[in-house]
Design a protein around this motif. Structure first.
Motif, short mmCIF file in Angstrom:
data_model
loop_
_atom_site.label_atom_id
_atom_site.label_comp_id
_atom_site.label_asym_id
_atom_site.label_seq_id
_atom_site.Cartn_x
_atom_site.Cartn_y
_atom_site.Cartn_z
N VAL A 21 0.84 -1.20 0.00
CA VAL A 21 0.00 0.00 0.00
C VAL A 21 0.87 1.25 0.00
O VAL A 21 0.64 2.19 -0.78
CB VAL A 21 -0.95 0.01 1.22
CG1 VAL A 21 -1.68 1.34 1.32
CG2 VAL A 21 -1.95 -1.13 1.13
N VAL A 22 1.91 1.26 0.86
CA VAL A 22 2.79 2.43 0.92
C VAL A 22 3.45 2.66 -0.43
O VAL A 22 3.47 3.79 -0.94
CB VAL A 22 3.87 2.23 2.02
CG1 VAL A 22 4.91 3.33 1.95
CG2 VAL A 22 3.23 2.19 3.39
N VAL A 23 3.97 1.59 -1.03
CA VAL A 23 4.65 1.73 -2.31
C VAL A 23 3.66 2.19 -3.39
O VAL A 23 3.97 3.02 -4.24
CB VAL A 23 5.32 0.40 -2.72
CG1 VAL A 23 5.82 0.47 -4.15
CG2 VAL A 23 6.46 0.09 -1.78
N PHE A 24 2.44 1.66 -3.29
CA PHE A 24 1.40 2.04 -4.25
C PHE A 24 1.09 3.53 -4.12
O PHE A 24 0.91 4.23 -5.11
CB PHE A 24 0.15 1.20 -4.01
CG PHE A 24 -1.05 1.67 -4.76
CD1 PHE A 24 -1.15 1.45 -6.13
CD2 PHE A 24 -2.08 2.33 -4.10
CE1 PHE A 24 -2.25 1.90 -6.83
CE2 PHE A 24 -3.19 2.77 -4.80
CZ PHE A 24 -3.28 2.56 -6.16
N ARG A 288 22.16 2.03 -9.05
CA ARG A 288 22.45 3.09 -10.00
C ARG A 288 21.24 3.33 -10.91
O ARG A 288 20.92 4.46 -11.27
CB ARG A 288 23.65 2.66 -10.85
CG ARG A 288 24.16 3.75 -11.74
CD ARG A 288 25.34 3.23 -12.54
NE ARG A 288 25.43 3.94 -13.81
CZ ARG A 288 25.93 5.15 -13.92
NH1 ARG A 288 26.36 5.79 -12.87
NH2 ARG A 288 25.99 5.73 -15.10
N TRP A 289 20.54 2.26 -11.22
CA TRP A 289 19.35 2.36 -12.06
C TRP A 289 18.27 3.19 -11.34
O TRP A 289 17.63 4.07 -11.94
CB TRP A 289 18.82 0.95 -12.35
CG TRP A 289 17.72 0.87 -13.35
CD1 TRP A 289 17.57 1.63 -14.48
CD2 TRP A 289 16.62 -0.04 -13.32
NE1 TRP A 289 16.44 1.25 -15.15
CE2 TRP A 289 15.85 0.23 -14.46
CE3 TRP A 289 16.24 -1.05 -12.44
CZ2 TRP A 289 14.69 -0.50 -14.74
CZ3 TRP A 289 15.09 -1.77 -12.74
CH2 TRP A 289 14.33 -1.51 -13.86
N VAL A 290 18.08 2.93 -10.05
CA VAL A 290 17.11 3.71 -9.27
C VAL A 290 17.51 5.18 -9.28
O VAL A 290 16.68 6.06 -9.51
CB VAL A 290 17.03 3.18 -7.82
CG1 VAL A 290 16.25 4.14 -6.92
CG2 VAL A 290 16.38 1.81 -7.79
N PHE A 291 18.80 5.44 -9.07
CA PHE A 291 19.26 6.82 -9.06
C PHE A 291 19.02 7.50 -10.41
O PHE A 291 18.47 8.60 -10.48
CB PHE A 291 20.75 6.87 -8.70
CG PHE A 291 21.34 8.24 -8.81
CD1 PHE A 291 20.95 9.25 -7.94
CD2 PHE A 291 22.27 8.54 -9.80
CE1 PHE A 291 21.48 10.52 -8.04
CE2 PHE A 291 22.81 9.81 -9.90
CZ PHE A 291 22.42 10.80 -9.02
N VAL A 301 9.78 2.88 -12.14
CA VAL A 301 10.97 2.09 -11.84
C VAL A 301 11.31 2.24 -10.36
O VAL A 301 11.56 1.25 -9.66
CB VAL A 301 12.17 2.55 -12.71
CG1 VAL A 301 13.44 1.85 -12.25
CG2 VAL A 301 11.89 2.26 -14.17
N VAL A 302 11.32 3.50 -9.87
CA VAL A 302 11.64 3.74 -8.46
C VAL A 302 10.64 2.99 -7.58
O VAL A 302 11.02 2.32 -6.61
CB VAL A 302 11.59 5.25 -8.15
CG1 VAL A 302 11.96 5.50 -6.68
CG2 VAL A 302 12.51 6.02 -9.06
N GLN A 303 9.38 3.06 -7.96
CA GLN A 303 8.31 2.40 -7.21
C GLN A 303 8.53 0.88 -7.17
O GLN A 303 8.53 0.27 -6.11
CB GLN A 303 6.98 2.74 -7.87
CG GLN A 303 5.77 2.29 -7.10
CD GLN A 303 4.50 2.55 -7.89
OE1 GLN A 303 4.49 2.53 -9.12
NE2 GLN A 303 3.41 2.79 -7.18
N ILE B 159 14.97 8.45 0.39
CA ILE B 159 15.24 8.82 -1.01
C ILE B 159 13.94 8.81 -1.81
O ILE B 159 13.65 9.74 -2.57
CB ILE B 159 16.28 7.85 -1.63
CG1 ILE B 159 17.66 8.12 -1.03
CG2 ILE B 159 16.32 8.00 -3.14
CD1 ILE B 159 18.72 7.12 -1.45
N ALA B 160 13.13 7.76 -1.61
CA ALA B 160 11.88 7.65 -2.36
C ALA B 160 10.95 8.82 -2.04
O ALA B 160 10.34 9.41 -2.94
CB ALA B 160 11.21 6.32 -2.06
#
Lengths: 334, 308
Positions: A21-24, A288-291, A301-303, B159-160
């Protein structure tokens, strides 16, 4: 033990649901119209519509969540806005690089931290103990991104001993099988490949291992001090066992429990520390991909990666708990 | 804690051993806080830590007076100059004085560290009090929520949050503070659970004290110790985390002199101007070391039994 395992497994479910839920909700934190934020002012209406649909934000929120979770259950966390490819596919290619780095760092941290902690605990007040205390205090106080830059400056720029970026030299040709360079190299008996990969691993792994090493060393030292005061240690000495056997058989084994937990807890640090380390050392992994995705505003992608990392973290903590329970006969499973 | 010179060395023993003294002369009044301060004073690490913090705070406060140059003024003909009498720590790629920037950077880092920890401690303490005292479903809801936040590695969650809310100092403080809430909430809750069964709380209740009075006048002051310890150490963590966000370009925005962000600029000039990278990092490390040393000392002083 089985009942305890099942209970812990069931307890994990609400946490994972909460995490999802938080990520959503993450995309809902973006002020304004996410599609516009993601694509920028000059986006065409067609592209905006595509992104809105891709994000599902044209639907009521519970349907959005339901759809998102249905995808997650099938390892589908959406598509990258930039590449328009499934995030899970792109992650698969980058995952081994991060695991290789994090595992090396954890092994390094555990080896140095546990050894140092035991030596310091056994020889309390000696020179070695003071060194260990300074190292563990410095380790938790040094910012790893700065340490990374200092390592690059000293060992790559000034001395030229070690490479400062990437996983392999550009001249190294190889076709990935498992994606883990070290494993692939060993399978194919390509020792030049293994050596090159290890060479590239040294600096980022040292940088990433510093904080966990310091924490593990500190924990091991205090666990040893605690155990060495116990009655059974006095008994072991009294019956004439050598100091080496007392330390190795009686003290270390009993001090191991809190240390195992501490080592497990470091996984969370390694996964978030990877963002900094991989950015500094141009390491082609998840961090690095997240950054890069943050800079490009590729939020799905970050999610997706936040969800993945949190799930790994929860799983590792569960496993550590179970190991702890299995190791310690005093823990009641009721 | 006067007299008995022979026992003055062992901190906790000295207090108890002083009781059967023969002299009935009035002694200076002892308070728990005074005792803690006396223990802290004898802890070399804590004093070193406190000194480091004091120096960094003074430098940060005095930055406008002490800094020889403007921290954001660019003098391009003097770019990448090595340390000299004019530029103590050299200049960066835009010809800005690194020394002046490090001094001003302290203002940002200390502020961020203290504000975000205050945010985390106050919110956490409130949730912990509520959770531990109210019990039942309120406790379940709060405890489960805290577990969920703890399921994310802290830095990643920060960060997020900043990535979604947009870069900047305010969001940095918010994110770093929020991520630390569960730690304080759990400490407070554990404190409340053990304190509310104690006799002095029962006594207060028998005397007809209201829930509010019991909570804020009896339980809160007695349960604060672990929170004080944790927040001292928390400032160290918050400063590193905020600097990491700055380094990733998510914290203070250019041209602000922030230690983490300074490292980002300096990264590309390691060969020509390593000083622009070394000094901001040293500043972070010294400050964080100070809070870690002091925090360890505070823990030992407030809870002598925990000392190893």
């Amino acid at each position: 033990m089985l009942r305890y395992t099942i209970r812990r497994l069931i307890e994990t479910v609400p946490v994972l649901v909460g995490v999802s839920v938080v990520v959503f909700m993450f995309l809902r934190l973006i002020p304004g119209d996410p599609a516009l934020t993601l694509l920028g002012e000059r986006a065409t209406e067609a592209n905006l519509a595509r992104v809105r649909e891709q994000l599902g934000i044209d639907q009521p929120i519970y349907i959005q969540y339901w759809r998102y979770m249905r995808g997650v259950m099938q390892f589908d966390v959406g598509k990258s806005i930039r590449s328009n490819r499934p995030i899970a596919d792109e992650a698969r290619g980058r995952f081994p690089a991060t695991i290789e780095l994090a595992t090396t760092a954890l092994v390094l941290a555990t080896a140095v931290g546990v050894t140092g902690g035991i030596i310091a605990g056994v020889g309390r007040g000696t020179f070695a103990d003071h060194v260990a205390r300074v190292v563990s205090l410095g380790g938790v106080s040094i910012p790893i991104f700065w340490l990374g830059l200092v390592l690059i400056w000293v060992f790559a720029v000034e001395l030229g001993w070690l490479p400062a970026d990437g996983r392999l030299s550009a001249s190294m040709k190889y076709s990935p099988r498992t994606g883990f360079v070290l494993i692939d190299g060993l399978i194919a008996a390509r020792y030049d490949l293994v050596r090159d990969a290890l060479w590239h691993l040294v600096l980022p792994a040292v940088a990433l291992s510093t904080v966990p090493m310091a924490v593990i060393m500190r924990m091991t030292r205090s666990a040893m001090l605690e155990v060495l005061r116990a009655d059974y240690i006095r008994t072991a000495r009294a019956k004439g066992l050598s100091e080496r056997i007392v330390t190795a058989r009686h003290a270390v084994k009993n001090a191991a429990l809190p240390v195992v937990t501490t080592i497990g807890l470091q996984v969370g640090f390694l996964l978030s520390g990877a963002i900094l380390t991989e950015t500094i050392f141009s390491w082609p992994g998840i961090g690095r991909w997240v950054f890069d995705s943050i800079l490009l505003r590729d939020y799905p992608v970050v999610q997706g990666m936040t969800l993945m990392v949190a799930t790994i973290f929860v799983t590792v903590n569960l496993v550590v708990d179970l190991i702890y329970a299995a190791l310690d006969p005093r823990i009641s499973y009721q | 804690m006067t007299g008995v010179p022979g026992l003055a060395m062992s901190s906790s023993a000295a207090g108890r051993a002083a009781t059967p003294a023969v002299s009935f002369a009035p002694r200076p009044r002892r308070t728990p806080l005074g005792d803690a301060w006396n223990r802290l004073r004898r802890d070399r690490g804590a004093i070193v830590g406190l000194s480091l913090i004091t120096v960094m705070v003074l430098l940060a406060f005095g930055a406008p007076l002490l800094a020889p140059h403007d921290p954001i003024e660019q003098t391009l003909i003097k770019r990448l100059q090595p340390p000299s009498a004019e530029f103590l720590f050299g200049t960066d790629d835009l010809g800005r004085d690194v020394f002046s920037r490090v001094l001003h950077g302290g203002r940002i880092s200390l502020r961020v560290g203290i504000i975000s920890v205050a945010l985390g401690t106050v919110t956490g303490a409130f949730l912990g009090l509520l959770s531990g005292y109210a019990g039942r479903w309120i406790d379940s809801v709060i405890s489960r929520s805290m577990e969920i936040v703890l399921a994310f590695p802290g830095t990643l969650l920060a960060i997020a949050i900043v990535a979604a809310r947009g870069p900047g100092l305010q969001n940095t403080m918010l994110a770093v503070g929020l991520v630390s809430v569960p730690v304080y909430a759990r400490l407070m809750r554990a404190g409340v659970l053990s304190l509310r069964e104690r006799e002095f709380v029962t006594a207060a209740r028998c005397l007809g004290a209201s829930d509010q009075r019991i909570l804020f006048s009896h339980i809160l002051p007695n349960g604060l110790t672990p929170l004080i310890v944790q927040s001292t150490l928390g400032i160290a963590g918050a400063i590193v985390e905020a600097a990491a966000l700055g380094f990733l370009g998510l914290g203070a925005q250019p041209p602000a002199a922030e230690w983490g962000a300074m490292l980002t600029d300096a990264r590309n000039f390691l060969l020509n101007a390593p000083w622009a990278m070394i000094f901001p990092g040293l500043a972070i490390m010294v400050t964080v070391l100070g809070f870690n040393l002091f925090g360890d000392g505070v823990r030992d002083a407030l809870d002598p039994q925990m000392k190893q």
